[in-house]
Motif scaffolding. Structure first.
Motif, PDB file in Angstrom:
ATOM      1  N   ASP A   1       7.369   8.732  -2.972  1.00  0.00           N
ATOM      2  CA  ASP A   1       7.215  10.068  -2.394  1.00  0.00           C
ATOM      3  C   ASP A   1       5.771  10.431  -2.082  1.00  0.00           C
ATOM      4  O   ASP A   1       5.521  11.309  -1.268  1.00  0.00           O
ATOM      5  CB  ASP A   1       7.786  11.123  -3.359  1.00  0.00           C
ATOM      6  CG  ASP A   1       9.290  10.991  -3.508  1.00  0.00           C
ATOM      7  OD1 ASP A   1       9.942  10.572  -2.537  1.00  0.00           O
ATOM      8  OD2 ASP A   1       9.794  11.278  -4.605  1.00  0.00           O
ATOM      9  N   ASP A   2       4.800   9.795  -2.719  1.00  0.00           N
ATOM     10  CA  ASP A   2       3.409  10.189  -2.593  1.00  0.00           C
ATOM     11  C   ASP A   2       2.561   9.002  -2.153  1.00  0.00           C
ATOM     12  O   ASP A   2       2.668   7.915  -2.714  1.00  0.00           O
ATOM     13  CB  ASP A   2       2.912  10.715  -3.946  1.00  0.00           C
ATOM     14  CG  ASP A   2       1.554  11.354  -3.855  1.00  0.00           C
ATOM     15  OD1 ASP A   2       1.133  11.725  -2.742  1.00  0.00           O
ATOM     16  OD2 ASP A   2       0.913  11.483  -4.914  1.00  0.00           O
ATOM     17  N   ALA A   3       1.685   9.205  -1.149  1.00  0.00           N
ATOM     18  CA  ALA A   3       0.846   8.130  -0.638  1.00  0.00           C
ATOM     19  C   ALA A   3      -0.601   8.265  -1.081  1.00  0.00           C
ATOM     20  O   ALA A   3      -1.459   7.527  -0.615  1.00  0.00           O
ATOM     21  CB  ALA A   3       0.911   8.102   0.881  1.00  0.00           C
ATOM     22  N   ILE A   4      -0.894   9.195  -1.993  1.00  0.00           N
ATOM     23  CA  ILE A   4      -2.260   9.408  -2.453  1.00  0.00           C
ATOM     24  C   ILE A   4      -2.703   8.219  -3.317  1.00  0.00           C
ATOM     25  O   ILE A   4      -1.978   7.760  -4.189  1.00  0.00           O
ATOM     26  CB  ILE A   4      -2.366  10.722  -3.260  1.00  0.00           C
ATOM     27  CG1 ILE A   4      -1.945  11.909  -2.395  1.00  0.00           C
ATOM     28  CG2 ILE A   4      -3.774  10.925  -3.798  1.00  0.00           C
ATOM     29  CD1 ILE A   4      -2.815  12.129  -1.179  1.00  0.00           C
ATOM     30  N   CYS A   5      -3.925   7.765  -3.071  1.00  0.00           N
ATOM     31  CA  CYS A   5      -4.481   6.626  -3.808  1.00  0.00           C
ATOM     32  C   CYS A   5      -4.751   7.006  -5.255  1.00  0.00           C
ATOM     33  O   CYS A   5      -4.976   8.173  -5.577  1.00  0.00           O
ATOM     34  CB  CYS A   5      -5.769   6.173  -3.132  1.00  0.00           C
ATOM     35  SG  CYS A   5      -6.522   4.741  -3.909  1.00  0.00           S
ATOM     36  N   MET A   6      -4.752   6.017  -6.126  1.00  0.00           N
ATOM     37  CA  MET A   6      -5.037   6.252  -7.543  1.00  0.00           C
ATOM     38  C   MET A   6      -6.441   6.796  -7.762  1.00  0.00           C
ATOM     39  O   MET A   6      -6.701   7.503  -8.731  1.00  0.00           O
ATOM     40  CB  MET A   6      -4.865   4.954  -8.337  1.00  0.00           C
ATOM     41  CG  MET A   6      -3.434   4.534  -8.488  1.00  0.00           C
ATOM     42  SD  MET A   6      -3.180   2.924  -9.295  1.00  0.00           S
ATOM     43  CE  MET A   6      -4.407   2.868 -10.534  1.00  0.00           C
TER      44      MET A   6
ATOM     45  N   LEU B   1       0.845  -1.185   0.000  1.00  0.00           N
ATOM     46  CA  LEU B   1       0.000   0.000   0.000  1.00  0.00           C
ATOM     47  C   LEU B   1       0.885   1.242   0.000  1.00  0.00           C
ATOM     48  O   LEU B   1       1.967   1.260   0.579  1.00  0.00           O
ATOM     49  CB  LEU B   1      -0.921   0.009   1.220  1.00  0.00           C
ATOM     50  CG  LEU B   1      -1.984  -1.080   1.261  1.00  0.00           C
ATOM     51  CD1 LEU B   1      -2.710  -1.060   2.589  1.00  0.00           C
ATOM     52  CD2 LEU B   1      -2.961  -0.917   0.117  1.00  0.00           C
ATOM     53  N   LYS B   2       0.403   2.286  -0.659  1.00  0.00           N
ATOM     54  CA  LYS B   2       1.243   3.470  -0.850  1.00  0.00           C
ATOM     55  C   LYS B   2       1.647   4.133   0.459  1.00  0.00           C
ATOM     56  O   LYS B   2       2.759   4.644   0.576  1.00  0.00           O
ATOM     57  CB  LYS B   2       0.536   4.469  -1.766  1.00  0.00           C
ATOM     58  CG  LYS B   2       0.517   4.020  -3.209  1.00  0.00           C
ATOM     59  CD  LYS B   2      -0.006   5.119  -4.106  1.00  0.00           C
ATOM     60  CE  LYS B   2       0.121   4.713  -5.555  1.00  0.00           C
ATOM     61  NZ  LYS B   2      -0.297   5.788  -6.453  1.00  0.00           N
TER      62      LYS B   2
ATOM     63  N   ILE C   1      -5.367   9.090   1.291  1.00  0.00           N
ATOM     64  CA  ILE C   1      -4.152   8.299   1.400  1.00  0.00           C
ATOM     65  C   ILE C   1      -4.506   6.819   1.334  1.00  0.00           C
ATOM     66  O   ILE C   1      -5.461   6.356   1.956  1.00  0.00           O
ATOM     67  CB  ILE C   1      -3.423   8.625   2.719  1.00  0.00           C
ATOM     68  CG1 ILE C   1      -2.951  10.072   2.679  1.00  0.00           C
ATOM     69  CG2 ILE C   1      -2.274   7.676   2.967  1.00  0.00           C
ATOM     70  CD1 ILE C   1      -2.311  10.543   3.949  1.00  0.00           C
ATOM     71  N   GLU C   2      -3.707   6.067   0.603  1.00  0.00           N
ATOM     72  CA  GLU C   2      -3.939   4.630   0.439  1.00  0.00           C
ATOM     73  C   GLU C   2      -3.343   3.875   1.624  1.00  0.00           C
ATOM     74  O   GLU C   2      -2.188   3.475   1.625  1.00  0.00           O
ATOM     75  CB  GLU C   2      -3.304   4.144  -0.866  1.00  0.00           C
ATOM     76  CG  GLU C   2      -3.607   2.698  -1.174  1.00  0.00           C
ATOM     77  CD  GLU C   2      -2.964   2.245  -2.461  1.00  0.00           C
ATOM     78  OE1 GLU C   2      -3.601   2.354  -3.511  1.00  0.00           O
ATOM     79  OE2 GLU C   2      -1.798   1.805  -2.399  1.00  0.00           O
ATOM     80  N   ASP C   3      -4.160   3.717   2.671  1.00  0.00           N
ATOM     81  CA  ASP C   3      -3.765   2.914   3.818  1.00  0.00           C
ATOM     82  C   ASP C   3      -4.746   1.747   3.950  1.00  0.00           C
ATOM     83  O   ASP C   3      -5.592   1.539   3.088  1.00  0.00           O
ATOM     84  CB  ASP C   3      -3.723   3.755   5.098  1.00  0.00           C
ATOM     85  CG  ASP C   3      -5.051   4.433   5.400  1.00  0.00           C
ATOM     86  OD1 ASP C   3      -6.009   4.249   4.633  1.00  0.00           O
ATOM     87  OD2 ASP C   3      -5.116   5.141   6.423  1.00  0.00           O
TER      88      ASP C   3
END
Length: 82
Positions: A63-68, A52-53, A73-75
């Motif tokens: 560098d980025d945890a934003i979901c597609m 997961l990002k 955030i993709e947690d």
């Protein structure tokens, strides 16, 4: 304790066989249920080391945890519930 073992166990020549005879089974059925590959993914999610990002960002892989999908955030919570 040695005297309480049966004769066959005391006369075992292989150390691994001896250990298996005297040690109880210590596998936790909660973590060993189902397919191994699914258990590995479950453990990675519990320890924040999955693909997961948000986990990859905390490990400094990306560098980025934003979901597609663009909605946060993709947690683990986002992946399963949003």
């Amino acid at each position: 304790m040695w005297n309480e073992l049966d004769i066959d166990t005391r006369n075992t020549e292989d150390i691994n066989v001896f250990k298996s005879q005297i040690m109880p089974n210590r596998r936790n059925v909660l973590y060993c249920y189902g397919q191994r590959s699914i258990n590995i993914i479950h453990a990675q999610m519990r320890m924040s080391s999955s693909n997961l990002k948000s986990h990859l960002k905390s490990l400094h892989v990306i560098d980025d945890a934003i979901c597609m999908c663009g909605h946060g955030i993709e947690d683990c919570f986002h992946y399963f519930f949003e």
